[in-house]
Write a protein that holds these residues in place. Structure first.
Motif, PDB file in Angstrom:
ATOM      1  N   SER A 108       0.856  -1.642   0.291  1.00 20.86           N
ATOM      2  CA  SER A 108       0.296   0.004   0.250  1.00 20.86           C
ATOM      3  C   SER A 108       0.900   1.312  -0.737  1.00 20.86           C
ATOM      4  O   SER A 108       0.251   1.879  -0.324  1.00 20.86           O
ATOM      5  N   SER A 109       1.615   1.527   0.244  1.00 26.86           N
ATOM      6  CA  SER A 109       2.956   1.809   0.566  1.00 26.86           C
ATOM      7  C   SER A 109       3.802   2.468  -0.625  1.00 26.86           C
ATOM      8  O   SER A 109       4.135   3.516  -0.994  1.00 26.86           O
ATOM      9  N   THR A 110       3.673   1.559  -1.787  1.00 26.87           N
ATOM     10  CA  THR A 110       4.602   1.961  -2.960  1.00 26.87           C
ATOM     11  C   THR A 110       3.162   1.775  -4.244  1.00 26.87           C
ATOM     12  O   THR A 110       4.183   0.936  -5.226  1.00 26.87           O
ATOM     13  N   ALA A 111       1.627   2.140  -4.145  1.00 26.48           N
ATOM     14  CA  ALA A 111       1.087   1.968  -5.233  1.00 26.48           C
ATOM     15  C   ALA A 111       1.050   2.439  -6.459  1.00 26.48           C
ATOM     16  O   ALA A 111       0.921   2.436  -6.997  1.00 26.48           O
ATOM     17  N   ASP A 112       1.302   3.811  -5.697  1.00 27.36           N
ATOM     18  CA  ASP A 112       1.444   4.997  -6.984  1.00 27.36           C
ATOM     19  C   ASP A 112       2.502   6.091  -6.721  1.00 27.36           C
ATOM     20  O   ASP A 112       3.276   6.143  -5.661  1.00 27.36           O
ATOM     21  N   ALA A 113       2.632   6.588  -7.782  1.00 29.37           N
ATOM     22  CA  ALA A 113       3.710   8.014  -7.584  1.00 29.37           C
ATOM     23  C   ALA A 113       3.730   8.864  -5.795  1.00 29.37           C
ATOM     24  O   ALA A 113       4.490   9.342  -5.690  1.00 29.37           O
ATOM     25  N   GLY A 114       2.021   8.637  -5.898  1.00 30.50           N
ATOM     26  CA  GLY A 114       2.255  10.063  -4.357  1.00 30.50           C
ATOM     27  C   GLY A 114       2.633   8.937  -3.867  1.00 30.50           C
ATOM     28  O   GLY A 114       3.007   9.568  -2.486  1.00 30.50           O
ATOM     29  N   GLN A 115       2.325   7.396  -3.406  1.00 27.42           N
ATOM     30  CA  GLN A 115       2.576   6.369  -2.271  1.00 27.42           C
ATOM     31  C   GLN A 115       4.733   6.842  -2.303  1.00 27.42           C
ATOM     32  O   GLN A 115       5.269   7.289  -1.082  1.00 27.42           O
ATOM     33  N   PHE A 116       5.080   6.567  -3.509  1.00 24.19           N
ATOM     34  CA  PHE A 116       6.708   6.846  -3.909  1.00 24.19           C
ATOM     35  C   PHE A 116       7.191   7.967  -3.255  1.00 24.19           C
ATOM     36  O   PHE A 116       8.044   8.047  -2.187  1.00 24.19           O
ATOM     37  N   ARG A 117       5.699   9.325  -3.275  1.00 20.56           N
ATOM     38  CA  ARG A 117       6.520  10.678  -2.387  1.00 20.56           C
ATOM     39  C   ARG A 117       6.766  10.254  -1.470  1.00 20.56           C
ATOM     40  O   ARG A 117       8.031  10.652  -0.472  1.00 20.56           O
ATOM     41  N   SER A 160       7.657  -3.684  -0.811  1.00 25.58           N
ATOM     42  CA  SER A 160       6.840  -4.901  -1.966  1.00 25.58           C
ATOM     43  C   SER A 160       6.415  -4.490  -2.848  1.00 25.58           C
ATOM     44  O   SER A 160       6.976  -3.505  -2.973  1.00 25.58           O
ATOM     45  N   ALA A 161       5.686  -5.055  -3.566  1.00 21.90           N
ATOM     46  CA  ALA A 161       5.385  -4.622  -5.298  1.00 21.90           C
ATOM     47  C   ALA A 161       4.215  -3.879  -4.749  1.00 21.90           C
ATOM     48  O   ALA A 161       3.354  -3.984  -4.069  1.00 21.90           O
ATOM     49  N   ALA A 162       3.638  -3.065  -6.035  1.00 26.84           N
ATOM     50  CA  ALA A 162       3.108  -2.243  -5.643  1.00 26.84           C
ATOM     51  C   ALA A 162       1.842  -3.203  -5.360  1.00 26.84           C
ATOM     52  O   ALA A 162       1.022  -3.626  -5.892  1.00 26.84           O
ATOM     53  N   GLY A 163       1.097  -1.995  -4.552  1.00 27.04           N
ATOM     54  CA  GLY A 163      -0.418  -3.377  -4.235  1.00 27.04           C
ATOM     55  C   GLY A 163      -1.208  -1.759  -4.863  1.00 27.04           C
ATOM     56  O   GLY A 163      -1.667  -1.408  -5.510  1.00 27.04           O
ATOM     57  N   LYS A 164      -2.684  -2.382  -3.667  1.00 33.95           N
ATOM     58  CA  LYS A 164      -3.823  -1.882  -4.169  1.00 33.95           C
ATOM     59  C   LYS A 164      -3.578  -0.165  -4.053  1.00 33.95           C
ATOM     60  O   LYS A 164      -3.565   0.194  -3.196  1.00 33.95           O
ATOM     61  N   ARG A 165      -4.706   0.334  -4.716  1.00 34.60           N
ATOM     62  CA  ARG A 165      -4.927   1.980  -5.046  1.00 34.60           C
ATOM     63  C   ARG A 165      -5.970   2.473  -4.628  1.00 34.60           C
ATOM     64  O   ARG A 165      -6.124   3.418  -3.679  1.00 34.60           O
ATOM     65  N   ASN A 166      -6.636   1.324  -3.740  1.00 36.34           N
ATOM     66  CA  ASN A 166      -7.824   1.844  -3.428  1.00 36.34           C
ATOM     67  C   ASN A 166      -8.675   0.583  -3.769  1.00 36.34           C
ATOM     68  O   ASN A 166      -8.174  -0.464  -3.571  1.00 36.34           O
ATOM     69  N   SER A 167      -9.732   0.024  -2.977  1.00 31.47           N
ATOM     70  CA  SER A 167     -10.552  -1.117  -2.201  1.00 31.47           C
ATOM     71  C   SER A 167     -10.993  -1.587  -3.515  1.00 31.47           C
ATOM     72  O   SER A 167     -10.575  -2.774  -3.820  1.00 31.47           O
ATOM     73  N   GLN A 168     -10.945  -1.053  -4.729  1.00 31.85           N
ATOM     74  CA  GLN A 168     -10.621  -1.595  -5.956  1.00 31.85           C
ATOM     75  C   GLN A 168     -10.183  -2.510  -6.659  1.00 31.85           C
ATOM     76  O   GLN A 168     -10.738  -3.004  -7.823  1.00 31.85           O
ATOM     77  N   ASP A 169      -9.304  -1.271  -6.928  1.00 30.40           N
ATOM     78  CA  ASP A 169      -7.396  -2.214  -7.189  1.00 30.40           C
ATOM     79  C   ASP A 169      -6.914  -3.696  -7.234  1.00 30.40           C
ATOM     80  O   ASP A 169      -7.181  -4.380  -6.129  1.00 30.40           O
TER      81      ASP A 169
END
Ligand code: ASP
Length: 463
Positions: free
Chosen positions: A10-19, A37-46
């Motif tokens: 969840s911490s690596t899910a998108d660019a915002g989290q990378f920041r 970890s590998a990029a996880g869910k960006r939201n509950s549907q992801d």
């Protein structure tokens, strides 16, 4: 000070989290290894990238075209790289993987989630990338080769600077990729911390640590600030999941504390897990409450059992014969109960009871199903009188009938059995009695100190 810092999906899910990760890493140079970890869910549907990669393997098994799926996964990585302006040729690298997908083992394919996330993170943080395949060594039987892993970690650590390493995988000495369990990035971080005798293993996720109760049952439960490894084990076993259970062992053996922190709220104190905690005035009686439904208890009563040898052993061996693992064994003078997971005996309970009748010749055998177990955990319970009295009278006064009681020998928890239907209510009652009430009392006392403290030289607290 040396810290191993692990970020979950969840911490690596998108660019915002990378920041956010960059801010966290730049704030503290003692964060020597960054495990991702590998990029996880960006939201509950992801979807988590790892889940998609497992799906790719399933497509391969059934010879279904996985090109569109690979396209989706590639798009996740490309989006992160583009938004952050990274130079790593992720599109080309991913195309290479897709083109030769049939040549790779399923483990290799799944590991690419962590591998590519790690590559992007390394560039983003401006730190060297260390491939877990060169560091975490597996025996051919799938177990970790801790000796070799330790040597390799030491080799990397002697180099100047800080590093990014993907979690979740490693390789055999021949370079064959092997995976840890699902959620195993936590274990990778823990192994590094152990090998380097780190001062702290930080595990960054999307919650501010462990909570005193399940938020689906109790509205906004308080966080747990400090917890011991033993208490955590009790709570995790009963369902409180934030950290992979196996991640505890490597650091625990080396007495390294774990901090659970929230990437989205780095200022929150989170939970600190260690072997023992200092005993302060302010320590809560109860650390946390967790539980699960659908247990089953078999009660065996035999007059004068206390003077006969072997009844319990024989009964336990019947369960063993059916491959059923035992959760608890509450005992009386002439009776005992065997508590098991209901699911584990759903096809065998009649045969088990028949075997008990035949082999033990009891006066009574009773099966109670639909039993929920609640573990009330707290290292401070043992030193305070009246805790169980309060516990049972609060439940009694709210009409919850307690069907079973047991306590671990370490006295850090009391386990209660209630009907499945009473489960949520019982958890709420216990929470109100021991957590909410205590919190309200503390708050009142703090306010009194603040308001009247100076005018009250004896330091008395008004309530
Ligand atoms: N990515 C892996 C999983 O989803 C490992 C991890 O996240 O720790 O299970």
């Amino acid at each position: 000070m040396l810290k191993i810092t692990k970020f979950g999906g969840s911490s690596t899910a998108d660019a915002g989290q990378f920041r956010k990760i960059k801010d966290i890493i730049s704030a503290d140079p003692s964060r020597k290894f960054v495990v991702v970890s590998a990029a996880g869910k960006r939201n509950s549907q992801d979807n988590k990238v790892t889940d998609l990669l497992y799906l790719v393997n399933a497509h391969r098994t059934y010879h279904v075209d996985c090109t569109p799926l690979l396209g989706d996964i590639k798009a996740r990585f490309v989006e992160i790289a583009d938004e952050l302006g990274l130079a790593y040729p992720i599109a080309e690298k991913f195309d290479e993987l897709a083109e030769h997908i049939e040549e790779y083992t399923p483990e290799f394919v799944v590991s690419r989630g962590e591998y590519f996330t790690g590559q992007l993170m390394a560039e983003w943080l401006g730190l060297p990338f260390v491939d877990a395949a060169d560091v975490v060594v597996f025996h051919h039987d799938g177990n970790l080769d801790m000796e070799r892993t330790n040597d390799r970690v030491q080799d990397v650590a002697t180099r100047e600077g800080r590093f990014v390493m993907p979690g979740f995988y490693g390789a055999t000495v021949d370079g064959e990729i092997r995976l840890l369990d699902r959620g195993g990035g936590d274990i990778s971080g823990s192994i590094l911390a152990r090998c380097l005798s780190a001062d702290l293993y930080e595990n960054w996720t999307d919650v501010s640590g462990f909570l005193t109760a399940d938020p689906r049952i109790v509205h906004k439960p308080l966080p747990i600030h400090r917890i011991t490894f033993d208490e955590l084990r009790e709570l995790s076993y009963m369902g409180a999941n934030v950290l992979h259970e196996e991640a505890i062992f490597p650091v625990r053996e080396a007495n390294i504390p774990i901090a659970i922190k929230n990437t989205n709220r780095p200022g929150d104190s989170g939970t600190i897990i260690r072997e023992t905690t200092e005993e302060g005035e302010d320590e809560p009686i109860i650390t946390g409450i967790a539980g699960r439904k659908d247990f089953l208890a078999v009660h065996v009563k035999k007059n004068h059992m206390s003077t006969k040898v072997g009844c319990l052993r024989k009964t336990l061996s019947i369960f063993e014969r059916y491959g059923v693992s035992i959760e608890h064994v509450p005992t009386g003078i002439d009776s005992f109960g065997i508590v098991v997971n209901g699911e584990d005996v759903k096809n065998s309970i009649y045969s088990i009871v028949a075997d008990i009748q035949r082999e033990i010749e009891p006066d009574e055998v009773k099966v109670i199903d639909q039993l929920a177990l609640i573990s009330v955990v707290g290292r401070n319970m043992a030193r305070r009188a009246g805790v169980s009295g309060r516990l049972f009278s609060s439940l009694g006064s709210r009409g919850v009938s307690v069907r079973m009681i047991t306590q671990s020998s370490q006295e850090i928890n009391i386990i209660l059995g209630v009907n499945n239907d009473d489960f949520n209510r019982a958890v709420k009652v216990i929470y109100d009695e021991f957590v909410a009430k205590e919190q309200a009392a503390k708050e009142a006392s703090r306010l009194n100190q603040e308001r009247f403290g100076k005018a009250n030289p004896e330091g008395k607290v008004f309530s």
